[in-house]
Write an enzyme that holds these catalytic residues in place. Structure first.
Site, mmCIF file in Angstrom:
data_model
loop_
_atom_site.group_PDB
_atom_site.id
_atom_site.type_symbol
_atom_site.label_atom_id
_atom_site.label_comp_id
_atom_site.label_asym_id
_atom_site.label_seq_id
_atom_site.Cartn_x
_atom_site.Cartn_y
_atom_site.Cartn_z
ATOM 1 N N GLU A 124 0.852 -1.196 0.000
ATOM 2 C CA GLU A 124 0.000 0.000 0.000
ATOM 3 C C GLU A 124 0.881 1.238 0.000
ATOM 4 O O GLU A 124 1.590 1.505 0.976
ATOM 5 C CB GLU A 124 -0.916 -0.003 1.226
ATOM 6 C CG GLU A 124 -1.770 1.245 1.355
ATOM 7 C CD GLU A 124 -2.526 1.313 2.678
ATOM 8 O OE1 GLU A 124 -2.827 2.435 3.123
ATOM 9 O OE2 GLU A 124 -2.796 0.244 3.274
ATOM 10 N N ARG A 182 0.457 10.388 0.526
ATOM 11 C CA ARG A 182 0.861 11.433 1.459
ATOM 12 C C ARG A 182 1.997 12.294 0.930
ATOM 13 O O ARG A 182 2.405 13.244 1.592
ATOM 14 C CB ARG A 182 1.289 10.808 2.798
ATOM 15 C CG ARG A 182 0.200 10.015 3.477
ATOM 16 C CD ARG A 182 0.680 9.459 4.795
ATOM 17 N NE ARG A 182 -0.249 8.474 5.326
ATOM 18 C CZ ARG A 182 -0.054 7.797 6.455
ATOM 19 N NH1 ARG A 182 1.059 7.993 7.154
ATOM 20 N NH2 ARG A 182 -0.931 6.915 6.864
ATOM 21 N N THR A 239 -4.619 6.015 1.859
ATOM 22 C CA THR A 239 -4.989 7.391 2.193
ATOM 23 C C THR A 239 -5.767 8.022 1.045
ATOM 24 O O THR A 239 -5.580 9.196 0.713
ATOM 25 C CB THR A 239 -3.756 8.243 2.565
ATOM 26 O OG1 THR A 239 -2.835 7.470 3.332
ATOM 27 C CG2 THR A 239 -4.170 9.435 3.426
ATOM 28 N N LYS A 299 -11.170 -1.494 6.562
ATOM 29 C CA LYS A 299 -9.975 -1.126 7.303
ATOM 30 C C LYS A 299 -10.426 -0.610 8.671
ATOM 31 O O LYS A 299 -11.398 0.154 8.765
ATOM 32 C CB LYS A 299 -9.231 -0.031 6.546
ATOM 33 C CG LYS A 299 -8.058 0.586 7.305
ATOM 34 C CD LYS A 299 -7.355 1.617 6.444
ATOM 35 C CE LYS A 299 -6.207 2.269 7.202
ATOM 36 N NZ LYS A 299 -5.405 3.167 6.328
#
Length: 222
Positions: free
Chosen positions: A50, A54, A78, A138
């Site tokens: 993953e 960011r 994210t 998640k």
């Protein structure tokens, strides 16, 4: 874990647990690091990677891994806006992970054509996703939101929900999470320490990945 993942995307993100119990959560600051980093993780037994959105380098990193590391299954983490969904899939992301969800984001991820994990941290969010036909989620931020005690409590009334806890997961507590019947895998970043990445110490990352790939345990009765 010894066998690579198939070339096609898994039907579900948690199908990845059949190959490794841990999904590395990777922050890439320099896209040039993406390929050697991914190769080290795959060599250590962690093919599902993953890459979080960011940093400005994230999409280039996903593109490079998708193109140059065929044994990796690279995803985007994210993901927080519908607009990001299409951009991630366009560069090769084969799964999507969000820290939370809205109806608009959920609709975009459903339409993406790749598996996804929407983030939850409360019982109401879990129930809302179950109502929408989703069983895999998640759990974030795992430790801050109640950790294994919280997930153990959810297993009784909501046994159909399965989770990938992320946030505060380290080698010391990962086995406890993985022993729970409603946990399919965990996400963590301890196998990609910033110092090792900055130094290009791919052997160290491979070693840490190999240790993470060995984690796991028998389901616990709840």
């Amino acid at each position: 874990m010894t066998s690579p993942l198939p070339s096609s995307s898994p039907a579900s993100v948690l199908d990845l647990v059949d190959h490794a119990p841990v999904v590395p959560v990777v922050v890439v600051s320099d896209a040039a690091d993406a390929v050697p980093l991914a190769r080290a993780l795959v060599a250590g037994g962690l093919p599902a990677i993953e890459v979080t959105l960011r940093t400005p380098a994230a999409l280039d990193a996903i593109r490079a891994i998708a193109a140059e590391v065929p044994r990796a299954v690279v995803g985007a983490g994210t993901v927080i806006t519908p607009e990001q969904v299409g951009g991630c899939v366009a560069v090769g992301a084969r799964f999507l992970v969000s820290p939370g969800w809205t109806d608009a984001l959920l609709e975009a991820m459903r339409g993406s054509g790749v598996p996804f994990l929407p983030g939850v941290s409360t019982t109401s969010e879990v129930v809302a996703l179950l109502e929408r036909g989703l069983r895999e989620m998640k759990f974030f931020p795992a430790q801050a939101a109640g950790g294994t005690a919280y997930l153990r409590s959810l297993a009784g009334p909501l046994p159909q929900a399965r989770f990938c806890p992320t946030g505060g997961i380290v080698p010391a507590n990962a086995p406890e999470y993985l022993s729970l019947p409603n946990v399919g895998c965990v996400g963590g970043s301890w196998m990609v320490p910033a110092g090792a990445v900055a130094a290009g110490d791919w052997a160290r990352i491979e070693e840490l990945a190999r240790g993470a790939a060995r984690l796991g345990g028998a389901p616990e009765n709840v």
